[in-house]
Enzyme design. Structure first.
Site, PDB file in Angstrom:
ATOM      1  N   CYS A 180       4.261  -9.973  -7.543  1.00 18.20           N
ATOM      2  CA  CYS A 180       3.646 -10.847  -8.565  1.00 18.20           C
ATOM      3  C   CYS A 180       2.477 -11.614  -7.948  1.00 18.20           C
ATOM      4  O   CYS A 180       1.389 -11.723  -8.537  1.00 18.20           O
ATOM      5  CB  CYS A 180       4.668 -11.847  -9.099  1.00 18.20           C
ATOM      6  SG  CYS A 180       6.150 -11.088  -9.757  1.00 18.20           S
ATOM      7  N   GLY A 209       8.973 -12.268  -4.940  1.00 17.19           N
ATOM      8  CA  GLY A 209       7.718 -12.523  -5.651  1.00 17.19           C
ATOM      9  C   GLY A 209       6.465 -11.992  -4.985  1.00 17.19           C
ATOM     10  O   GLY A 209       5.357 -12.309  -5.429  1.00 17.19           O
ATOM     11  N   THR A 210       6.600 -11.143  -3.971  1.00 20.12           N
ATOM     12  CA  THR A 210       5.387 -10.650  -3.287  1.00 20.12           C
ATOM     13  C   THR A 210       4.484  -9.858  -4.233  1.00 20.12           C
ATOM     14  O   THR A 210       3.263 -10.010  -4.215  1.00 20.12           O
ATOM     15  CB  THR A 210       5.741  -9.754  -2.080  1.00 20.12           C
ATOM     16  OG1 THR A 210       6.686  -8.765  -2.504  1.00 20.12           O
ATOM     17  CG2 THR A 210       6.314 -10.559  -0.934  1.00 20.12           C
TER      18      THR A 210
END
Ligand SMILES: Nc1ncnc2c1ncn2[C@@H]1O[C@H](COP(=O)(O)OP(=O)(O)OP(=O)(O)O)[C@@H](O)[C@H]1O
Ligand SMILES: Cc1ncc(CO)c(N)n1
Length: 270
Positions: free
Chosen positions: A209, A206-207
């Site tokens: 996002c 999720g970095t």
């Protein structure tokens, strides 16, 4: 109250997609709203199924938000298909969306395709011209421009080529470069590098996002674009440095309000 909208896919494990975006908005003191484009059955090990929502409910979600609530900024993530991309772009134009951050999500860390290959053209044609900021990683930049992107020189060439497709600003993320985590910011005139030491961790679910929704949160707070990107870079660095082991695979970044207020990246939520 400052508001931001995410138009993206749902990640059942809560580390990426809509869930990461809403957590980021909250931690940065912005009221988050969401339009879901697709549902992924996903966890820290990978994506096991994807169900696209039909275009009508996607357009209706966007209309429901814009017809009622002032939207300070909008982040666009997973779009899955060319039809969804076209509908989202059309709705954003129709509703006069401002402060549009497009994260051209294509492939999950686990390797699953989140945007069909044939939809990349629609992304470039319909969304890039209305984007304020586009945030490709190295792989996405290469797929967009059609040449390999893997060092500073090719990141700069890619930024120029993507800028020519219509967005006001381009951020080519160097999270996958060897060495420092070095991102390139381009405004059409000058290049600026935002660099942090690479954090040695496997927990980076999720970095991308998180980074793009932090930029949208900054724009919602009416920061100048470069400042919003610089704050987002500080936010993602803290979020990764407190990433943690959850599940059997790639764990998520961390979104606790106290952490960011200590790091000085949280503004007021007025
Ligand atoms: N190990 C790391 N240490 C420090 N910063 C990192 C690390 N990995 C990524 N970053 C930073 O995180 C941000 C997101 O970049 P990244 O290239 O990981 O995005 P992405 O590949 O789109 O992510 P995702 O796989 O979630 O879509 C960038 O600012 C990048 O420099
Ligand atoms: C739903 C969703 N959006 C974006 C990403 C980013 O890779 C992901 N893994 N899942």
């Amino acid at each position: 109250m400052k508001t931001a909208l995410t138009i993206a896919g749902s990640d059942s494990s809560g580390g990426a997609g809509i869930q990461a975006d809403l957590k980021t908005f909250s931690a940065l003191g912005v009221f988050g709203m969401s339009v879901i484009t697709a549902i992924t059955a996903q966890n820290t090990c990978g994506v096991t199924n994807i169900r696209e929502l039909d275009e009508e409910i996607i357009a209706d979600q966007i209309a429901a938000v814009y017809d009622d609530i002032p939207v300070g900024a909008v982040k666009v993530g997973m779009l899955s298909s060319a039809e969804i991309t076209r509908v989202v772009a059309g709705a954003l134009v129709k509703h006069g969306a401002a402060n549009v951050v497009v994260d051209p999500v294509m492939v999950a860390k686990s390797g699953s395709r989140l945007l069909k290959v044939e939809a990349v053209e629609a992304l470039i044609q319909f969304l890039f011209p209305i984007a304020d900021v586009v945030t490709p990683n190295l792989h996405e930049a290469a797929e967009i421009v059609g040449f390999p992107v893997g060092n500073r020189a090719s990141m700069e060439r890619a930024a120029i080529a993507i800028k020519a497709m219509g967005p006001k600003y381009v951020v080519v993320k160097g999270g996958h470069l060897p060495g420092a985590a070095c991102d390139l910011f381009y405004d059409g005139k000058e290049f600026a590098y935002l660099t942090n030491e690479r954090i040695e961790t496997k927990h980076t679910h999720g970095t991308g996002c998180t980074f793009s929704s932090a930029i949208a949160a900054g724009l919602a707070k009416r920061m100048p674009v470069f400042e919003a990107v610089a704050v987002a870079k500080r936010y993602i660095t803290v979020a990764i440095s407190h990433g943690f082991s959850l599940g059997k695979g790639v764990g998520p970044t961390h979104h606790f309000y106290e952490l960011y207020s200590q790091a000085g990246v949280v503004g007021d939520g007025e």
